[in-house]
Structures are given as structure tokens and as C-alpha cells.
Scaffold this active site. Structure first.
Site, PDB file in Angstrom:
ATOM      1  N   HIS A 135      39.292  -6.882  19.565  1.00  0.00           N
ATOM      2  CA  HIS A 135      40.756  -5.590  19.976  1.00  0.00           C
ATOM      3  C   HIS A 135      41.721  -5.311  19.179  1.00  0.00           C
ATOM      4  O   HIS A 135      42.095  -7.107  18.779  1.00  0.00           O
ATOM      5  CB  HIS A 135      40.723  -4.864  20.890  1.00  0.00           C
ATOM      6  CG  HIS A 135      39.067  -4.393  21.393  1.00  0.00           C
ATOM      7  ND1 HIS A 135      38.230  -4.666  21.779  1.00  0.00           N
ATOM      8  CD2 HIS A 135      39.101  -2.875  21.136  1.00  0.00           C
ATOM      9  CE1 HIS A 135      37.056  -3.687  22.292  1.00  0.00           C
ATOM     10  NE2 HIS A 135      37.580  -2.854  22.082  1.00  0.00           N
ATOM     11  N   LYS A 139      46.183  -4.103  22.663  1.00  0.00           N
ATOM     12  CA  LYS A 139      45.542  -3.471  24.139  1.00  0.00           C
ATOM     13  C   LYS A 139      45.288  -4.047  25.167  1.00  0.00           C
ATOM     14  O   LYS A 139      45.840  -5.401  24.858  1.00  0.00           O
ATOM     15  CB  LYS A 139      43.639  -3.275  23.450  1.00  0.00           C
ATOM     16  CG  LYS A 139      42.950  -3.307  24.853  1.00  0.00           C
ATOM     17  CD  LYS A 139      41.692  -3.241  24.052  1.00  0.00           C
ATOM     18  CE  LYS A 139      40.737  -3.196  25.296  1.00  0.00           C
ATOM     19  NZ  LYS A 139      40.520  -1.729  25.560  1.00  0.00           N
TER      20      LYS A 139
END
Ligand SMILES: NC(=O)c1ccc[n+]([C@@H]2O[C@H](COP(=O)([O-])OP(=O)(O)OC[C@H]3O[C@@H](n4cnc5c(N)ncnc54)[C@H](OP(=O)(O)O)[C@@H]3O)[C@@H](O)[C@H]2O)c1
Length: 228
Positions: A135, A139
Site C-alpha cells: 500500500h 497508510k
């Protein structure tokens, strides 16, 4: 339909786009307009068919309670409140409203859970397995909720007591990539879901709002997406 979207952040702003493209009338309320759940007073919700929430864990429970008490149907994408799931289920059932929630409203990811569930049989045939997730650097949580769901789905379907190891990478602006690798002495199986944008979440949430309009009951998206 008339929709009210709570939270005009990264995901909520795409919900507005998708809902308008699908011909809906969308009102929105940000954190200031919805202070003390002001946007959810009964008279403000009179003409609203479904309320959609993509806000924050600290806001979502008050939003749910106000919407359900006003007798309105709701789609909740916000995460971080599942400790209250049973209480909210009872409230929805008492009030006779319609409610759908999901940690991931992407149809593709939910389909991927089914693929992972089917592949879990490999663990009963001598395969070992690993989960990888990538990700963007912003995040905050690791592993991702989606990786944890894949891990649980495989564990339940395989009947093995040991969880697959999850390795997390945070790089650049990767929207979300999940891989399952199953390996035996003879071969290797790769399963991969690669999200191109956040629009998949927004489309799933808007199509779910269309589905729940006029219906009752407390639903998990994993039991709903096939009917969209
Ligand atoms: N289910 C899914 O498919 C899915 C997909 C993506 C994200 N999510 C979840 O959805 C939530 C939002 O994610 P995001 O990435 O869109 O976050 P984000 O960009 O931070 O957006 C959240 C927005 O909600 C606003 N907000 C907070 N409390 C509010 C309230 N009481 N009323 C109205 N607006 C309020 C925030 O305002 P301020 O910035 O002023 O605080 C912000 O604009 C998170 O819990 C995330 O995990 C779920």
C-alpha cells in the site's frame, strides 16, 4: 434516489462522483456541517432515501445511531467500530431499518476472497502459503484489513490451525495490492488482486445504497455483493 453522504474525504468525494454519474441526487455533510450530528436531524432526513458514511472511527457510531433512530437506511464504509457490531445490529432490528456495512466495498476484492477460499484446499495437499500486501506510504495500519480477511478466509476454509504469514510493504502511492502465494515441491500458485483506484469502493457503496433502498435488515456486504 436522494442520498446523503457523510465525509467528503478521499473515498467520500469519489462516492459523490459515482452517485451523480448513476443519476442520483447527492447531498453531502462534512465534519463542521455535521457537528453534533446536525445533518442527521429527522427533518433534514425527510426526503433522503439512504445515508452513506465514509467518515472516521471516532464519528461513525454517533452517525449510525442518529440515522437509525431517524428510521433511515444506511451504508457504512467507515471502519474501526466493529466492537459495537452486535449492539448496532440490535438497534437496526429494533427500528426496522436497512443497513449494510463492509470494510471493503470493492466487488473485485470480495470476489478475490472467494478465489482465496477455493485455493485454501492446497494447504491440505502439502502446500505452504504466504500473503503479501503493498500500500501507499500514508497508510497507517499494517497488515491491511483486507490481508487479515484473506488470512482468516484461508484459515477457515483449509481447517489448518496455523495462520499464513503476512508481509506488508509501504511504497509510493500504491492503492492496494494483495498476493497469495501457495507453494509445493512441484509447483507454485500465484493469486493477485491489484486495485487501480479507490473508485471500486465508491461504486460498491453506491450500488449497495441502490440495493438497500426500501429494504430492511442488518447486512454484511460479503452476503450482498452477488445480488448487485
Ligand atoms: N469500506 C470500504 O470499502 C472503505 C474504503 C476506503 C476507506 N474506508 C474507510 O472509510 C473511512 C474514510 O476513509 P477515507 O480514506 O475517505 O478518509 P479521509 O480521506 O480522512 O476522509 C474522511 C472524511 O470524513 C470527515 N469527517 C470526519 N468526521 C465526520 C463527521 N462526523 N461528519 C461528516 N464528516 C466527517 C473528515 O473530515 P476532517 O478531515 O475535517 O476530519 C474527512 O473529510 C475510513 O474509516 C477508512 O478505513 C473504507
Amino acid at each position: 434516489m436522494n442520498l446523503l453522504l457523510l465525509g467528503r474525504g478521499k473515498t467520500g468525494s469519489l462516492v459523490v462522483e459515482v452517485a451523480a454519474e448513476r443519476g442520483h441526487c447527492v447531498l453531502t455533510a462534512d465534519i463542521e456541517e455535521n457537528a453534533g450530528c446536525a445533518a442527521l436531524a429527522s427533518e433534514k432526513l425527510r426526503d433522503i432515501d439512504v445515508v452513506i458514511d465514509f467518515t472516521a472511527p471516532g464519528s461513525v457510531i454517533a452517525n449510525i445511531e442518529a440515522t437509525v433512530r431517524a428510521g433511515k437506511n444506511m451504508v457504512v464504509g467507515t471502519t474501526g467500530w466493529y466492537g459495537e457490531l452486535d449492539r448496532i445490529r440490535r438497534l437496526v432490528e429494533q427500528r426496522g431499518t436497512g443497513f449494510v456495512y463492509a470494510a471493503n466495498f470493492s466487488v473485485g476484492v470480495n470476489l478475490f476472497f472467494d478465489v482465496a477460499r477455493a485455493a485454501a484446499a492446497a494447504l491440505r495437499h502439502g502446500y505452504s502459503g504466504q500473503i503479501f500486501e503493498r500500500h501507499h506510504v500514508h497508510k497507517k495500519d499494517a497488515p491491511s484489513g483486507t490481508a487479515l480477511t484473506i488470512q482468516r478466509v484461508i484459515q477457515e476454509a483449509s481447517g489448518q490451525s496455523e495462520d499464513l504469514e503476512i508481509t506488508s510493504f509501504r511504497e509510493g502511492e500504491v492503492v492496494g495490492l494483495h498476493e497469495v502465494v501457495l507453494e509445493s515441491a512441484n509447483d507454485r500458485i500465484y493469486l493477485c488482486h491489484d486495485a487501480k483506484s479507490r473508485r471500486g469502493f465508491a461504486e460498491g457503496a453506491v450500488r449497495t445504497a441502490e440495493w438497500i433502498a426500501g429494504k430492511k435488515g442488518f447486512h454484511d456486504f460479503k452476503d450482498v455483493w452477488r445480488e448487485l
